[in-house]
Design an enzyme around this catalytic site. Sequence first.
Site, short mmCIF file in Angstrom:
data_model
loop_
_atom_site.label_atom_id
_atom_site.label_comp_id
_atom_site.label_asym_id
_atom_site.label_seq_id
_atom_site.Cartn_x
_atom_site.Cartn_y
_atom_site.Cartn_z
N ARG A 163 21.01 6.78 28.90
CA ARG A 163 20.92 8.35 28.25
C ARG A 163 19.72 8.25 27.37
NH1 ARG A 163 23.58 9.01 32.04
NH2 ARG A 163 25.46 10.20 32.31
N GLY B 159 34.99 23.99 16.04
CA GLY B 159 34.15 24.08 15.12
C GLY B 159 34.81 23.78 13.93
N ASN C 57 20.95 13.95 25.01
CA ASN C 57 22.20 13.60 24.31
C ASN C 57 21.92 13.62 22.92
OD1 ASN C 57 22.51 12.41 26.85
ND2 ASN C 57 24.44 11.69 26.11
N TYR D 39 29.77 22.19 34.29
CA TYR D 39 29.14 22.57 32.98
C TYR D 39 27.64 22.82 33.17
CZ TYR D 39 26.86 21.12 28.37
OH TYR D 39 26.24 21.00 27.27
N HIS E 49 32.42 11.40 23.16
CA HIS E 49 30.82 10.96 23.07
C HIS E 49 30.89 9.67 22.71
CE1 HIS E 49 30.43 15.58 22.72
NE2 HIS E 49 29.47 15.37 23.51
N TYR F 267 29.03 20.88 15.81
CA TYR F 267 28.26 19.84 15.42
C TYR F 267 26.86 19.99 15.25
CZ TYR F 267 25.71 15.61 16.45
OH TYR F 267 24.86 14.49 16.65
N ILE F 268 26.01 20.74 16.41
CA ILE F 268 24.63 20.90 16.23
C ILE F 268 24.41 22.04 15.35
CG2 ILE F 268 22.61 21.03 17.41
CD1 ILE F 268 23.95 19.63 19.92
N ALA G 84 29.60 26.92 23.18
CA ALA G 84 29.84 26.56 24.63
C ALA G 84 31.24 25.53 24.84
CB ALA G 84 28.68 25.80 25.39
N LEU H 172 35.84 28.81 15.99
CA LEU H 172 36.24 27.55 15.38
C LEU H 172 37.29 26.89 16.37
CD1 LEU H 172 37.24 28.88 11.66
CD2 LEU H 172 35.27 27.90 12.74
N1 LIG Z 1 26.22 17.38 22.00
C1 LIG Z 1 25.36 17.30 23.00
O1 LIG Z 1 24.93 16.11 23.12
C2 LIG Z 1 24.63 18.32 23.70
C3 LIG Z 1 23.96 17.88 24.64
C4 LIG Z 1 23.22 19.13 25.12
C5 LIG Z 1 23.50 20.29 24.98
N2 LIG Z 1 24.56 20.71 24.04
C6 LIG Z 1 24.76 22.20 24.01
O2 LIG Z 1 24.38 22.34 22.55
C7 LIG Z 1 25.45 23.24 22.02
C8 LIG Z 1 26.28 22.75 20.85
O3 LIG Z 1 26.98 21.47 21.26
P1 LIG Z 1 27.87 20.68 20.08
O4 LIG Z 1 27.88 19.37 20.63
O5 LIG Z 1 27.44 21.36 18.74
O6 LIG Z 1 29.27 21.40 20.29
P2 LIG Z 1 30.34 21.86 19.52
O7 LIG Z 1 31.72 22.00 20.28
O8 LIG Z 1 30.65 21.08 18.22
O9 LIG Z 1 30.05 23.41 18.87
C9 LIG Z 1 30.32 24.56 19.76
C10 LIG Z 1 30.80 25.62 18.75
O10 LIG Z 1 30.71 26.90 19.45
C11 LIG Z 1 31.86 27.54 19.02
N3 LIG Z 1 32.27 28.29 20.16
C12 LIG Z 1 32.57 27.67 21.39
N4 LIG Z 1 32.91 28.75 22.15
C13 LIG Z 1 33.04 30.05 21.49
C14 LIG Z 1 33.27 31.22 21.90
N5 LIG Z 1 33.54 31.74 22.84
N6 LIG Z 1 33.20 32.16 20.70
C15 LIG Z 1 32.70 31.72 19.61
N7 LIG Z 1 32.51 30.37 19.44
C16 LIG Z 1 32.55 29.73 20.45
C17 LIG Z 1 32.94 26.16 18.90
O11 LIG Z 1 33.98 26.61 17.89
C18 LIG Z 1 32.10 25.38 18.10
O12 LIG Z 1 32.04 25.82 16.70
C19 LIG Z 1 26.62 23.45 23.25
O13 LIG Z 1 25.97 24.85 23.78
C20 LIG Z 1 26.33 22.33 24.17
O14 LIG Z 1 26.47 22.73 25.50
C21 LIG Z 1 24.97 19.47 23.56
O1 LIG Z 2 33.80 6.36 25.01
C1 LIG Z 2 32.86 6.47 25.95
C2 LIG Z 2 32.11 7.77 26.04
C3 LIG Z 2 30.95 7.73 26.72
N1 LIG Z 2 30.88 6.79 27.65
C4 LIG Z 2 29.46 6.87 28.56
O2 LIG Z 2 28.36 6.96 27.69
C5 LIG Z 2 27.29 7.82 28.23
C6 LIG Z 2 27.23 9.09 27.40
O3 LIG Z 2 28.43 9.95 27.54
P1 LIG Z 2 28.74 11.15 26.20
O4 LIG Z 2 28.41 10.69 24.77
O5 LIG Z 2 29.96 11.61 26.56
O6 LIG Z 2 27.26 12.26 26.56
P2 LIG Z 2 27.02 13.05 28.26
O7 LIG Z 2 28.36 12.74 29.13
O8 LIG Z 2 25.86 12.32 28.52
O9 LIG Z 2 27.04 14.23 27.85
C7 LIG Z 2 26.16 14.57 26.58
O10 LIG Z 2 24.87 14.84 27.06
C8 LIG Z 2 24.50 15.82 28.08
C9 LIG Z 2 22.90 15.87 28.24
O11 LIG Z 2 22.53 14.71 28.76
C10 LIG Z 2 25.01 17.24 27.47
O12 LIG Z 2 24.78 18.12 28.29
C11 LIG Z 2 26.57 17.13 26.97
O13 LIG Z 2 26.81 18.24 26.42
C12 LIG Z 2 26.80 16.00 26.31
O14 LIG Z 2 28.03 16.00 25.87
C13 LIG Z 2 28.25 8.44 29.70
O15 LIG Z 2 27.72 7.45 30.54
C14 LIG Z 2 29.69 7.75 29.22
O16 LIG Z 2 30.08 7.76 30.68
C15 LIG Z 2 31.56 5.57 27.50
O17 LIG Z 2 31.19 4.81 28.28
N2 LIG Z 2 32.48 5.52 26.76
#
Ligand SMILES: NC(=O)c1ccc[n+]([C@@H]2O[C@H](COP(=O)([O-])OP(=O)(O)OC[C@H]3O[C@@H](n4cnc5c(N)ncnc54)[C@H](O)[C@@H]3O)[C@@H](O)[C@H]2O)c1
Ligand SMILES: O=c1ccn([C@@H]2O[C@H](COP(=O)(O)OP(=O)(O)O[C@H]3O[C@H](CO)[C@@H](O)[C@H](O)[C@H]3O)[C@@H](O)[C@H]2O)c(=O)[nH]1
Length: 324
Positions: free
Chosen positions: A220, A36, A169, A140, A188, A11-12, A74, A33
Amino acid sequence: MKILVCGGAGYIGSHMVRTLVANGHEAVIFDNLSTGHPESIPGLPLVQGDLLDSRALLQAFEHHSVDAVMHFCARSLVSESMSEPNAYYQNNVAGTLNLLDAMRRAGVDKLVFSSTAAIFGQPQSDVIDETHPTVPINPYGASKLMVERMLADAASAYGLRSVTLRYFNAAGADPDGDIGESHQPETHLIPNVLRSVLGRGDGLKVFGTDYPTADGTCVRDYIHVNDLTSAHLCALQFMRAHTGAHAFNLGNGCGFSVLEVIESAQRVTGARIEFERAPRRAGDPAVLVASSAKAREQLGWEPVYTGMDEIIATAWRWHRDQRY
Ligand SMILES: NC(=O)c1ccc[n+]([C@@H]2O[C@H](COP(=O)([O-])OP(=O)(O)OC[C@H]3O[C@@H](n4cnc5c(N)ncnc54)[C@H](O)[C@@H]3O)[C@@H](O)[C@H]2O)c1
Ligand SMILES: O=c1ccn([C@@H]2O[C@H](COP(=O)(O)OP(=O)(O)O[C@H]3O[C@H](CO)[C@@H](O)[C@H](O)[C@H]3O)[C@@H](O)[C@H]2O)c(=O)[nH]1
């Protein structure tokens, strides 16, 4: 610059790849993947490999002479980490150790690392800045904090330059609407809210309505994915001038409760959104809101998307016509 984007099909990461290319950089993607999507990086060089496979990593560095690495790989689901901690330490910690070794062997000395608000655990102040104690309450967050420590050690021992960006988030999608957030299963909040409008999924649940917050639901700090990617560009620039390991919190500085997110989605989509009140989800702190003053001052970073409706509108554009 030429950048190895580990996790660039996620995603990111896929938004990062797009930002890099739009700013005249070259991106090579390394991704297993597991979560991804190759459709998110059409026509771009993809090395399909796993961070846990040291040989695949070394080969990637041999074939592609890169200037820096951005590391998005991750496992990243809080509740899954509570039930499967070993998988989290293996992928997030051991995988990153392999990456650091491969970088060292290849002589690549710049890394931007994706960390998380989850390293802080239960907040001890209204907004969380970089001086806040780091006491993660789930595996995590603990796995990401371990990597932050590894980066500090690698800076002193090997001269690795790194910028750790602790996202709160991540939310929204590229305004073009052709890439966005797609996880299976989707856990999410914003995607689940929008999927419920489209009749996808098993119905929206609100996890926990008895938190010590104004409306009882978790608060959040939602930050647009393209504001995260712009911070990575600032980080690349920053590492040119700074040695050492540096960490910055990235958020909007503004908290929204789960119910406020649902209200915003109702305004954006024009739909009435039904939901079920469900028990708390394991590992969720009540409130997580960032202070990003340090990133603004030292990285020169400025988020562009500050309103919740504006962020959800970009996610809605993606979800309505989801392509993968
Ligand atoms: N989405 C959020 O809100 C959020 C918040 C805080 C931190 N993060 C961090 O940001 C990063 C990206 O998050 P995202 O939401 O895009 O996740 P995502 O799952 O969409 O992307 C992760 C990518 O890494 C790849 N991957 C995972 N493990 C691997 C491995 N061992 N080898 C090779 N590829 C691998 C997956 O296939 C995927 O394409 C993560 O490190 C996550 O912890 C995300
Ligand atoms: O169907 C749903 C999904 C989520 N939630 C709530 O919504 C909030 C946000 O949840 P979510 O979108 O899953 O994000 P987080 O659990 O806060 O985690 C995100 O944000 C973190 C940092 O704040 C990152 O570390 C994580 O990777 C990322 O997934 C939380 O209170 C959940 O309990 C609901 O009530 N219903």
